[in-house]
Motif scaffolding. Structure first.
Motif, PDB file in Angstrom:
ATOM      1  N   UNK A 176      -9.229   2.574  -9.258  1.00  0.00           N
ATOM      2  CA  UNK A 176      -8.677   1.251  -8.988  1.00  0.00           C
ATOM      3  C   UNK A 176      -9.171   0.767  -7.636  1.00  0.00           C
ATOM      4  N   UNK A 177      -9.154  -0.551  -7.462  1.00  0.00           N
ATOM      5  CA  UNK A 177      -9.469  -1.152  -6.166  1.00  0.00           C
ATOM      6  C   UNK A 177      -8.743  -2.480  -6.088  1.00  0.00           C
ATOM      7  N   UNK A 178      -8.326  -2.827  -4.870  1.00  0.00           N
ATOM      8  CA  UNK A 178      -7.532  -4.025  -4.654  1.00  0.00           C
ATOM      9  C   UNK A 178      -8.064  -4.754  -3.435  1.00  0.00           C
ATOM     10  N   UNK A 179      -8.362  -6.025  -3.573  1.00  0.00           N
ATOM     11  CA  UNK A 179      -8.815  -6.883  -2.480  1.00  0.00           C
ATOM     12  C   UNK A 179      -8.061  -8.215  -2.541  1.00  0.00           C
ATOM     13  N   UNK A 180      -7.844  -8.886  -1.370  1.00  0.00           N
ATOM     14  CA  UNK A 180      -8.213  -8.468  -0.022  1.00  0.00           C
ATOM     15  C   UNK A 180      -7.228  -7.432   0.497  1.00  0.00           C
ATOM     16  N   UNK A 181      -7.729  -6.317   0.972  1.00  0.00           N
ATOM     17  CA  UNK A 181      -6.874  -5.164   1.253  1.00  0.00           C
ATOM     18  C   UNK A 181      -5.940  -5.376   2.445  1.00  0.00           C
ATOM     19  N   UNK A 182      -6.263  -6.300   3.358  1.00  0.00           N
ATOM     20  CA  UNK A 182      -5.416  -6.506   4.536  1.00  0.00           C
ATOM     21  C   UNK A 182      -4.376  -7.603   4.347  1.00  0.00           C
ATOM     22  N   UNK A 183      -4.518  -8.416   3.310  1.00  0.00           N
ATOM     23  CA  UNK A 183      -3.598  -9.529   3.100  1.00  0.00           C
ATOM     24  C   UNK A 183      -3.286  -9.693   1.612  1.00  0.00           C
ATOM     25  N   UNK A 184      -2.945  -8.602   0.948  1.00  0.00           N
ATOM     26  CA  UNK A 184      -2.715  -8.667  -0.489  1.00  0.00           C
ATOM     27  C   UNK A 184      -1.514  -9.536  -0.805  1.00  0.00           C
ATOM     28  N   UNK A 185      -1.541 -10.130  -2.003  1.00  0.00           N
ATOM     29  CA  UNK A 185      -0.423 -10.918  -2.479  1.00  0.00           C
ATOM     30  C   UNK A 185       0.408 -10.125  -3.445  1.00  0.00           C
ATOM     31  N   UNK A 186       0.369 -10.517  -4.715  1.00  0.00           N
ATOM     32  CA  UNK A 186       1.269  -9.897  -5.679  1.00  0.00           C
ATOM     33  C   UNK A 186       0.657  -8.903  -6.621  1.00  0.00           C
ATOM     34  N   UNK A 187      -0.612  -8.520  -6.443  1.00  0.00           N
ATOM     35  CA  UNK A 187      -1.244  -7.553  -7.345  1.00  0.00           C
ATOM     36  C   UNK A 187      -0.790  -6.126  -7.049  1.00  0.00           C
ATOM     37  N   UNK A 188      -0.721  -5.317  -8.103  1.00  0.00           N
ATOM     38  CA  UNK A 188      -0.446  -3.891  -7.949  1.00  0.00           C
ATOM     39  C   UNK A 188      -0.934  -3.177  -9.200  1.00  0.00           C
ATOM     40  N   UNK A 189      -1.141  -1.887  -9.074  1.00  0.00           N
ATOM     41  CA  UNK A 189      -1.524  -1.060 -10.222  1.00  0.00           C
ATOM     42  C   UNK A 189      -0.709   0.215 -10.190  1.00  0.00           C
ATOM     43  N   UNK A 218       0.816  -1.213   0.000  1.00  0.00           N
ATOM     44  CA  UNK A 218       0.000   0.000   0.000  1.00  0.00           C
ATOM     45  C   UNK A 218       0.855   1.270   0.000  1.00  0.00           C
ATOM     46  N   UNK A 219       2.089   1.180   0.521  1.00  0.00           N
ATOM     47  CA  UNK A 219       2.962   2.355   0.516  1.00  0.00           C
ATOM     48  C   UNK A 219       3.466   2.686  -0.886  1.00  0.00           C
ATOM     49  N   UNK A 220       3.343   1.732  -1.812  1.00  0.00           N
ATOM     50  CA  UNK A 220       3.874   1.921  -3.161  1.00  0.00           C
ATOM     51  C   UNK A 220       2.825   2.363  -4.172  1.00  0.00           C
ATOM     52  N   UNK A 221       1.557   2.195  -3.838  1.00  0.00           N
ATOM     53  CA  UNK A 221       0.509   2.421  -4.823  1.00  0.00           C
ATOM     54  C   UNK A 221       0.112   3.895  -4.902  1.00  0.00           C
ATOM     55  N   UNK A 222      -0.313   4.355  -6.068  1.00  0.00           N
ATOM     56  CA  UNK A 222      -0.845   5.714  -6.192  1.00  0.00           C
ATOM     57  C   UNK A 222      -2.258   5.763  -5.602  1.00  0.00           C
ATOM     58  N   UNK A 223      -2.856   6.958  -5.481  1.00  0.00           N
ATOM     59  CA  UNK A 223      -4.242   7.051  -4.997  1.00  0.00           C
ATOM     60  C   UNK A 223      -5.202   6.213  -5.843  1.00  0.00           C
ATOM     61  N   UNK A 224      -6.308   5.811  -5.243  1.00  0.00           N
ATOM     62  CA  UNK A 224      -7.260   4.937  -5.924  1.00  0.00           C
ATOM     63  C   UNK A 224      -8.005   5.637  -7.051  1.00  0.00           C
ATOM     64  N   UNK A 225      -8.045   6.964  -7.029  1.00  0.00           N
ATOM     65  CA  UNK A 225      -8.795   7.698  -8.059  1.00  0.00           C
ATOM     66  C   UNK A 225      -8.024   8.933  -8.495  1.00  0.00           C
ATOM     67  N   UNK A 226      -8.080   9.191  -9.799  1.00  0.00           N
ATOM     68  CA  UNK A 226      -7.463  10.393 -10.371  1.00  0.00           C
ATOM     69  C   UNK A 226      -8.298  10.811 -11.571  1.00  0.00           C
ATOM     70  N   UNK A 227      -8.483  12.105 -11.754  1.00  0.00           N
ATOM     71  CA  UNK A 227      -9.279  12.573 -12.893  1.00  0.00           C
ATOM     72  C   UNK A 227      -8.723  13.878 -13.431  1.00  0.00           C
ATOM     73  N   UNK A 228      -8.873  14.060 -14.745  1.00  0.00           N
ATOM     74  CA  UNK A 228      -8.572  15.325 -15.412  1.00  0.00           C
ATOM     75  C   UNK A 228      -9.884  15.829 -16.011  1.00  0.00           C
TER      76      UNK A 228
END
Length: 400
Positions: free
Chosen positions: A181-194, A164-174
Motif C-alpha cells: 500500500x501507499x498513501x499520498x500526500x503523506x504529510x497532509x493526508x485527508x480521509x484515505x486509509x487502508x 499514520x498511527x492507525x495504519x498497518x505496515x505498508x507491506x506484508x507477505x506470506x
C-alpha cells in the motif's frame, strides 16, 4: 572457528544491547556490536514520501547527506530489496532493512580493506544484522520521536499524524500472497486509509475514503476503521462489518457524513474473493501482466448512509493474479490542462511495472510518484493504492 561465528557473536551482542538501548542510541549499539569485526555502519531510513534515504544521526560522527532513491546505487539496493556492493575504498555493502517484508531503509556497511565484499561470510553476517535492525527500528519507534523525526523532511499535519498511527505496515507477505500500500500526500493526508488482516488462509482487505478533507475527514475515517476492526475481530462477515461502520458513523454525527470503501475477503488457498463496494472506484484485476477487468459488482451506498441492503459479490482469482484497489484521488488527479490522470493511464502503469518484475511496494511507489508528477499545483485529494498479489514469486521478491 568458522567464518560465521564472529558474526553470530555480533548478532547476539546487538540483541543483548538492544534491551535497554534508547531509540536514539540504535546506531551506537549497532556499531559497538560490529567493532570487533572492524566494520562500521550507517543506518538510513526511507522518508515518508519515499524519495530519499535519510541517515540516522550518531554522536561524534558527521551525518552524511540523504541518498536519493531513484539515482543512487543505495537506492537500487532499496528498490530491488537486494544486497549491492558499493565503490571503495573502503569496500562497502548496501543491505535492505526490512521488518518482515516492510521496507524501512538501508544499512551501509564499511568493511576492512582486507575483506572482499563478495565473500559470503560478511554478506550473510550483515544480512542478520540488517534484519535485526529492521525489527529494532519498528519496536523502538514507539519509545521516542527520534526515529520518526529522521524519516521526515518537514513537519506533519495533525490529520496525518493521527492517521499514520492507525495504519498497518505498508507491506506484508506470506508464502503465496503479497500486500502493498501507499498513501499520498503523506504529510497532509485527508480521509484515505487502508487496512488488511490475515486470519488463517483468509486476508481481510479494506480501502476507505472519508468525505471531506483534513482532520474532519480523518476523524470520520478513523471511526470507520475502528468499527470495521472491532466487527471483524468479533467474527462479523462483510455485511456485518459494513453495518457496524454504518452504525458507528451515524451514532457519532448527524450531518450525513460518510466513507466510501471497498471491503473484501480473499481466500489464499482457493483464490475465492468476496467483496462489497460502498460507493468507491472499482478495483482493477490484472492477469498475466494485463488489466483484464474492473470488479464493479457488490454495490451499495457509502458507509454511514442508511442502507437496507448490502450485496456481496464473488469472483475467483487465478494463481498469479493481482488486484489493484485505488481511491479517486489517483484517477482524478489533473494536469495543467485539466485532463484527468484516468483509469487507462493507471492500468497501463500497473501493467508495465508488473511485467518488469518489480516488487509490489516498488510498483506502487513508482505509480504514486507518477500521479504526483502528473498533478498540477497542490494536491486536491489523497491518492491511495492497495495491491494484492496472489503469486509465490511476487511474495518472495519482497524479502531480501
Amino acid at each position: 572457528m568458522t567464518a560465521t561465528e564472529p558474526w553470530l557473536r555480533a548478532f547476539a551482542d546487538l540483541a543483548h544491547r538492544s534491551h535497554r538501548a534508547p531509540p536514539d542510541d540504535l546506531p551506537v549499539a549497532v556499531n559497538a556490536a560490529l567493532r570487533p569485526l572492524r566494520v562500521s555502519v550507517t543506518i538510513y531510513l526511507v522518508d515518508a514520501e519515499q524519495d530519499d534515504l535519510r541517515p540516522l544521526p550518531e554522536p561524534g560522527r558527521a551525518a552524511p547527506e540523504p541518498l536519493p532513491i531513484d539515482t543512487s546505487l543505495a537506492g537500487r539496493a532499496f528498490t530491488q530489496v537486494e544486497v549491492h556492493a558499493g565503490h571503495g575504498p573502503p569496500p562497502r555493502l548496501w543491505l535492505p532493512i526490512v521488518n518482515g517484508t516492510d521496507r524501512l531503509g538501508l544499512l551501509e556497511a564499511f568493511l576492512p580493506e582486507d575483506v572482499d565484499p563478495a565473500d559470503e561470510a560478511p554478506r550473510d553476517g550483515l544480512r542478520l544484522i540488517a534484519g535485526l535492525v529492521g525489527h529494532l527500528v519498528t519496536s523502538k519507534s514507539a519509545y521516542g520521536d527520534g526515529l520518526h523525526r529522521a524519516r521526515r523532511s518537514r513537519p506533519m499535519a495533525l490529520s496525518a499524524e493521527l492517521l499514520w498511527q492507525l495504519l498497518p505496515p505498508l507491506t506484508f507477505a506470506t508464502s503465496n500472497t503479497a500486500i502493498s500500500a501507499i498513501l499520498e500526500p503523506c504529510y497532509e493526508v485527508g480521509g484515505d486509509a487502508f487496512d488488511y488482516a490475515l486470519n488463517g488462509a483468509t486476508v481481510s482487505l479494506a480501502l476507505l475514503d472519508g468525505v471531506g478533507h483534513g482532520l474532519p475527514a480523518v476523524l470520520t475515517t478513523s471511526v470507520a476503521l475502528s468499527a470495521l476492526r472491532a466487527a471483524r475481530r468479533a467474527a462479523a462477515d462483510l455485511v456485518g462489518q459494513a453495518r457496524a461502520v454504518d452504525a458507528a458513523i451515524a451514532g457519532q454525527w448527524t450531518d450525513a457524513r460518510f466513507v466510501t470503501a471497498v471491503l473484501a475477503e480473499f481466500d489464499t488457498d482457493t483464490g475465492a474473493l468476496r467483496y462489497v463496494n460502498a460507493g468507491h472506484p472499482a478495483p482493477v484485476l490484472l492477469r498475466q501482466g494485463r488489466a483484464v477487468q474492473t470488479l464493479a459488482e457488490g454495490r451499495r451506498l457509502p458507509l454511514g448512509l442508511r442502507n437496507d441492503r448490502t450485496d456481496v459479490a464473488h469472483v475467483r482469482l487465478e494463481p498469479g493474479d493481482r488486484l489493484l484497489l485505488h481511491t479517486d484521488g489517483v484517477t482524478e488527479a489533473r494536469d495543467t490542462a485539466g485532463d484527468l490522470f484516468g483509469l487507462p493511464r493507471l492500468a497501463d502503469l500497473a501493467e508495465r511495472h508488473i511485467r518488469s518484475g518489480l516488487p509490489g511496494p516498488e510498483t506502487l511507489r513508482r505509480i504514486s510518484h507518477a500521479v504526483s508528477g502528473y498533478q498540477a499545483g497542490p494536491t486536491r485529494d489523497d491518492a491511495t493504492l492497495l495491491l494484492v498479489e496472489w503469486s509465490e514469486r511476487a511474495a518472495a521478491i519482497t524479502e531480501p
